[in-house]
Design an enzyme around this catalytic site. Sequence first.
Site, PDB file in Angstrom:
ATOM      1  N   HIS A   1       0.972  -1.258  -0.008  1.00 20.27           N
ATOM      2  CA  HIS A   1       0.226   0.083   0.025  1.00 20.27           C
ATOM      3  C   HIS A   1       1.120   1.156   0.057  1.00 20.27           C
ATOM      4  O   HIS A   1       1.581   1.401   0.959  1.00 20.27           O
ATOM      5  CB  HIS A   1      -0.784  -0.085   1.247  1.00 20.27           C
ATOM      6  CG  HIS A   1      -2.001  -0.998   1.123  1.00 20.27           C
ATOM      7  ND1 HIS A   1      -3.096  -0.645   2.051  1.00 20.27           N
ATOM      8  CD2 HIS A   1      -2.283  -1.814   0.231  1.00 20.27           C
ATOM      9  CE1 HIS A   1      -4.053  -1.833   1.575  1.00 20.27           C
ATOM     10  NE2 HIS A   1      -3.657  -2.534   0.576  1.00 20.27           N
TER      11      HIS A   1
ATOM     12  N   PRO B   1      -4.995   0.300  18.478  1.00 21.13           N
ATOM     13  CA  PRO B   1      -4.246  -0.075  17.068  1.00 21.13           C
ATOM     14  C   PRO B   1      -4.363   0.840  16.153  1.00 21.13           C
ATOM     15  O   PRO B   1      -3.994   0.734  14.851  1.00 21.13           O
ATOM     16  CB  PRO B   1      -5.374  -1.122  16.936  1.00 21.13           C
ATOM     17  CG  PRO B   1      -6.529  -0.923  17.835  1.00 21.13           C
ATOM     18  CD  PRO B   1      -5.970  -0.082  19.100  1.00 21.13           C
TER      19      PRO B   1
ATOM     20  N   TYR C   1      -9.490   5.389   7.319  1.00 21.40           N
ATOM     21  CA  TYR C   1      -9.251   5.562   8.703  1.00 21.40           C
ATOM     22  C   TYR C   1     -10.471   6.775   8.704  1.00 21.40           C
ATOM     23  O   TYR C   1     -10.338   7.948   8.173  1.00 21.40           O
ATOM     24  CB  TYR C   1      -8.029   6.290   9.129  1.00 21.40           C
ATOM     25  CG  TYR C   1      -7.115   5.394   9.423  1.00 21.40           C
ATOM     26  CD1 TYR C   1      -7.064   4.433  10.717  1.00 21.40           C
ATOM     27  CD2 TYR C   1      -6.270   4.752   8.322  1.00 21.40           C
ATOM     28  CE1 TYR C   1      -5.934   3.569  11.023  1.00 21.40           C
ATOM     29  CE2 TYR C   1      -5.278   3.850   8.599  1.00 21.40           C
ATOM     30  CZ  TYR C   1      -5.047   3.324   9.913  1.00 21.40           C
ATOM     31  OH  TYR C   1      -4.289   2.255  10.054  1.00 21.40           O
TER      32      TYR C   1
ATOM     33  N   LYS D   1       0.760   0.086  14.975  1.00 19.24           N
ATOM     34  CA  LYS D   1       2.284   0.096  15.480  1.00 19.24           C
ATOM     35  C   LYS D   1       2.486  -1.308  16.444  1.00 19.24           C
ATOM     36  O   LYS D   1       3.778  -1.632  16.562  1.00 19.24           O
ATOM     37  CB  LYS D   1       2.447   1.233  16.133  1.00 19.24           C
ATOM     38  CG  LYS D   1       2.605   2.202  15.554  1.00 19.24           C
ATOM     39  CD  LYS D   1       3.938   2.509  14.787  1.00 19.24           C
ATOM     40  CE  LYS D   1       3.779   3.491  13.533  1.00 19.24           C
ATOM     41  NZ  LYS D   1       3.580   2.828  12.341  1.00 19.24           N
TER      42      LYS D   1
ATOM     43  N   TYR E   1       3.635   6.595  10.032  1.00 16.29           N
ATOM     44  CA  TYR E   1       2.847   5.550   9.719  1.00 16.29           C
ATOM     45  C   TYR E   1       3.894   4.211   8.886  1.00 16.29           C
ATOM     46  O   TYR E   1       3.517   3.151   9.140  1.00 16.29           O
ATOM     47  CB  TYR E   1       1.890   5.758   8.721  1.00 16.29           C
ATOM     48  CG  TYR E   1       0.735   4.824   8.720  1.00 16.29           C
ATOM     49  CD1 TYR E   1      -0.194   4.688   9.396  1.00 16.29           C
ATOM     50  CD2 TYR E   1       0.647   3.813   7.744  1.00 16.29           C
ATOM     51  CE1 TYR E   1      -1.378   3.606   9.361  1.00 16.29           C
ATOM     52  CE2 TYR E   1      -0.212   2.742   7.603  1.00 16.29           C
ATOM     53  CZ  TYR E   1      -1.226   2.733   8.552  1.00 16.29           C
ATOM     54  OH  TYR E   1      -2.196   1.834   8.346  1.00 16.29           O
TER      55      TYR E   1
HETATM   56  P1  RFL Z   1       1.402 -11.853  21.596  1.00 16.22           P
HETATM   57  O1  RFL Z   1       0.878 -11.809  20.255  1.00 16.22           O
HETATM   58  O2  RFL Z   1       0.408 -11.441  22.527  1.00 16.22           O
HETATM   59  O3  RFL Z   1       2.057 -13.124  22.081  1.00 16.22           O
HETATM   60  C1  RFL Z   1       2.434 -13.426  23.363  1.00 16.22           C
HETATM   61  C2  RFL Z   1       2.269 -14.877  23.407  1.00 16.22           C
HETATM   62  O4  RFL Z   1       2.678 -15.294  24.856  1.00 16.22           O
HETATM   63  C3  RFL Z   1       1.623 -16.371  25.230  1.00 16.22           C
HETATM   64  N1  RFL Z   1       1.862 -16.158  26.821  1.00 16.22           N
HETATM   65  C4  RFL Z   1       2.481 -17.221  27.664  1.00 16.22           C
HETATM   66  N2  RFL Z   1       3.334 -18.052  27.217  1.00 16.22           N
HETATM   67  C5  RFL Z   1       3.734 -18.770  28.296  1.00 16.22           C
HETATM   68  N3  RFL Z   1       3.699 -18.462  29.546  1.00 16.22           N
HETATM   69  C6  RFL Z   1       2.557 -17.348  30.037  1.00 16.22           C
HETATM   70  N4  RFL Z   1       2.640 -16.936  31.230  1.00 16.22           N
HETATM   71  C7  RFL Z   1       2.204 -16.644  28.805  1.00 16.22           C
HETATM   72  N5  RFL Z   1       1.527 -15.707  28.895  1.00 16.22           N
HETATM   73  C8  RFL Z   1       1.208 -15.332  27.417  1.00 16.22           C
HETATM   74  C9  RFL Z   1       0.522 -16.198  24.596  1.00 16.22           C
HETATM   75  O5  RFL Z   1      -0.257 -17.268  24.521  1.00 16.22           O
HETATM   76  C10 RFL Z   1       1.175 -15.504  23.178  1.00 16.22           C
HETATM   77  O6  RFL Z   1       1.136 -16.623  22.253  1.00 16.22           O
HETATM   78  O7  RFL Z   1       2.667 -10.721  21.780  1.00 16.22           O
HETATM   79  P2  RFL Z   1       3.886 -10.123  20.743  1.00 16.22           P
HETATM   80  O8  RFL Z   1       4.536 -11.335  20.337  1.00 16.22           O
HETATM   81  O9  RFL Z   1       4.638  -9.251  21.667  1.00 16.22           O
HETATM   82  O10 RFL Z   1       3.033  -9.659  19.676  1.00 16.22           O
HETATM   83  C11 RFL Z   1       2.306  -8.305  19.548  1.00 16.22           C
HETATM   84  C12 RFL Z   1       1.327  -8.327  18.608  1.00 16.22           C
HETATM   85  O11 RFL Z   1       0.328  -9.450  18.695  1.00 16.22           O
HETATM   86  C13 RFL Z   1       0.432  -7.182  18.950  1.00 16.22           C
HETATM   87  O12 RFL Z   1       1.271  -6.038  19.322  1.00 16.22           O
HETATM   88  C14 RFL Z   1      -0.453  -6.848  17.836  1.00 16.22           C
HETATM   89  O13 RFL Z   1      -1.468  -7.635  17.373  1.00 16.22           O
HETATM   90  C15 RFL Z   1      -1.160  -5.224  18.060  1.00 16.22           C
HETATM   91  N6  RFL Z   1      -2.284  -5.282  16.905  1.00 16.22           N
HETATM   92  C16 RFL Z   1      -1.458  -4.596  15.750  1.00 16.22           C
HETATM   93  N7  RFL Z   1      -0.420  -4.366  15.616  1.00 16.22           N
HETATM   94  C17 RFL Z   1       0.310  -3.931  14.564  1.00 16.22           C
HETATM   95  O14 RFL Z   1       1.493  -3.705  14.246  1.00 16.22           O
HETATM   96  N8  RFL Z   1      -0.609  -3.708  13.256  1.00 16.22           N
HETATM   97  C18 RFL Z   1      -1.784  -3.644  13.481  1.00 16.22           C
HETATM   98  O15 RFL Z   1      -2.624  -3.252  12.479  1.00 16.22           O
HETATM   99  C19 RFL Z   1      -2.433  -4.138  14.611  1.00 16.22           C
HETATM  100  N9  RFL Z   1      -3.839  -4.243  14.680  1.00 16.22           N
HETATM  101  C20 RFL Z   1      -3.554  -5.325  16.864  1.00 16.22           C
HETATM  102  C21 RFL Z   1      -4.260  -4.821  15.933  1.00 16.22           C
HETATM  103  C22 RFL Z   1      -3.807  -5.808  18.027  1.00 16.22           C
HETATM  104  C23 RFL Z   1      -5.438  -6.222  18.128  1.00 16.22           C
HETATM  105  N10 RFL Z   1      -5.954  -6.626  19.314  1.00 16.22           N
HETATM  106  C24 RFL Z   1      -6.845  -7.684  19.219  1.00 16.22           C
HETATM  107  C25 RFL Z   1      -5.321  -6.571  20.372  1.00 16.22           C
HETATM  108  C26 RFL Z   1      -5.588  -5.135  15.932  1.00 16.22           C
HETATM  109  C27 RFL Z   1      -6.418  -5.620  16.880  1.00 16.22           C
HETATM  110  C28 RFL Z   1      -7.784  -5.564  17.246  1.00 16.22           C
HETATM  111  C1  PHB Z   2      -6.270  -4.329  10.479  1.00 18.69           C
HETATM  112  O1  PHB Z   2      -6.249  -4.904   9.382  1.00 18.69           O
HETATM  113  O2  PHB Z   2      -6.631  -5.326  11.297  1.00 18.69           O
HETATM  114  C2  PHB Z   2      -5.685  -3.057  10.827  1.00 18.69           C
HETATM  115  C3  PHB Z   2      -5.354  -2.117  10.005  1.00 18.69           C
HETATM  116  C4  PHB Z   2      -4.876  -1.139  10.575  1.00 18.69           C
HETATM  117  C5  PHB Z   2      -4.747  -0.498  11.620  1.00 18.69           C
HETATM  118  C6  PHB Z   2      -5.320  -1.598  12.544  1.00 18.69           C
HETATM  119  C7  PHB Z   2      -5.763  -2.874  12.338  1.00 18.69           C
HETATM  120  O3  PHB Z   2      -4.432   0.691  12.054  1.00 18.69           O
END
Ligand code: RFL
Ligand code: PHB
Length: 388
Positions: free
Chosen positions: A72, A292, A200, A296, A383
């Site tokens: 993108h 989100p 957005y 980031k 971004y």
């Molecule tokens: P994770 O992915 O939470 O993984 C942590 C892992 O640790 C395990 N765990 C344990 N294991 C052993 N012992 C314990 N006591 C434990 N406790 C936990 C868990 O089961 C899990 O498997 O953390 P990590 O690796 O630091 O990754 C971070 C990302 O997952 C997170 O920052 C992103 O998903 C955030 N996020 C977004 N980030 C972006 O860069 N771009 C995006 O577009 C974006 N959109 C989002 C998002 C997060 C969202 N939600 C649901 C929070 C959109 C949403 C809706």
């Molecule tokens: C997504 O596609 O899940 C998404 C994209 C952009 C964002 C957050 C989530 O800022």
Amino acid sequence: MRKQVCIIGGGPAGLLLSQLLHRAGIDSVILERRSRDHVLSRIRAGVLERGTMRMLDEAGVGARMHREGYVHTGTYLSLQNRGFRIDFDRLVGSSVMVYGQTEVTHDLYDARDAMGGDIVDEAADVTPHDIETDRPYVTYVKDGTEHRVDCDWIAGCDGSHGVSRRSIPGHALRTFERVYPFGWLGVLSETPPVSHELIYANHSRGFALCSMRNENLSRYYIQAPADDDAANWSDDAFWDELRRRIPEDAADRLVTGPSIEKSLAPLRSFVAEPMKWGRLFLVGDAAHIVPPTGAKGLNLAVSDVHYLYHALVRHYDGDDEGVATYSETALHRVWKAIRFSWWFTTTMHRFPDQSNFDQRIQETELEVLEESETLQRHLAENYVGLPY
Ligand code: RFL
Ligand code: PHB
């Protein structure tokens, strides 16, 4: 068992770190609390910064992303049903990749399996010990039996509810938090995305985001009260609300269908300092959470992995400068992403206690952004990801 690095958590941060370390000849084990099916079914991030793409390539797991991901070169912002475009390519000569975190995690597991990586799933009661000594170890229970991993370093990659951050003594840890009074209600649907680029949208009814996974898989979000429940929202109610908040031309061509996932995510900003205590490092969501809006979270986890990976490689080459400065170096970048995500969230959402003055300021902020190439360049730069 004895390993050089014991990694707690098999999300993207833990998997990527172990993959990079393996390729550098440093052995590690991942202890993951959940089953692999559970980890692989989580639907989360969708936007990868250029630095994240580079890191996935460096780890040898970027091939499918380049084949199946979507580059993108810009994004749309909208104010009250009228959109304008921010052109990343023209403004900063860069772009982002739309490729789901679910797929990134899949590719990392495949690569770890192919290299015979050590991953213990469904590891219960994972507990770090003696982190302030040179001989830390981690215990866990698997199938009712307790096991012990002796190691040089522990990487806490266990997300925001993990055990790692809690292992740092309270007197040593400082936390910073902002909780937003709303969440994002997200829907995944097997429909063509309404736009090739993300939208957005700021609207008096609340924020909305149109995102995508592929030509026939769309991801949409709308701002909802933090104490709302996804079960309160029928698919029809969700589509109606989304349509009201996005640019008119997009609303007219929106293709709707049954949701295959619907969930409400709370929004908060959070940072824990320091990101290293003794022999324990905090990485990714274990140390910080961003709302989100700036996309980031995953990208910050990857830049932490970058700093830690290089610090550990240097350590095993006899140079401890990197491990000594990991926390300071990582936090420097973390705070800039925290600021950007906070700014973008504040600018795009409607707050329950917003006065008419606040609302006009917010609208003017977006108008100024539309008119000012300088401000657009600033947004684009953040971004697509600050360099590291
Ligand atoms: P994770 O992915 O939470 O993984 C942590 C892992 O640790 C395990 N765990 C344990 N294991 C052993 N012992 C314990 N006591 C434990 N406790 C936990 C868990 O089961 C899990 O498997 O953390 P990590 O690796 O630091 O990754 C971070 C990302 O997952 C997170 O920052 C992103 O998903 C955030 N996020 C977004 N980030 C972006 O860069 N771009 C995006 O577009 C974006 N959109 C989002 C998002 C997060 C969202 N939600 C649901 C929070 C959109 C949403 C809706
Ligand atoms: C997504 O596609 O899940 C998404 C994209 C952009 C964002 C957050 C989530 O800022």
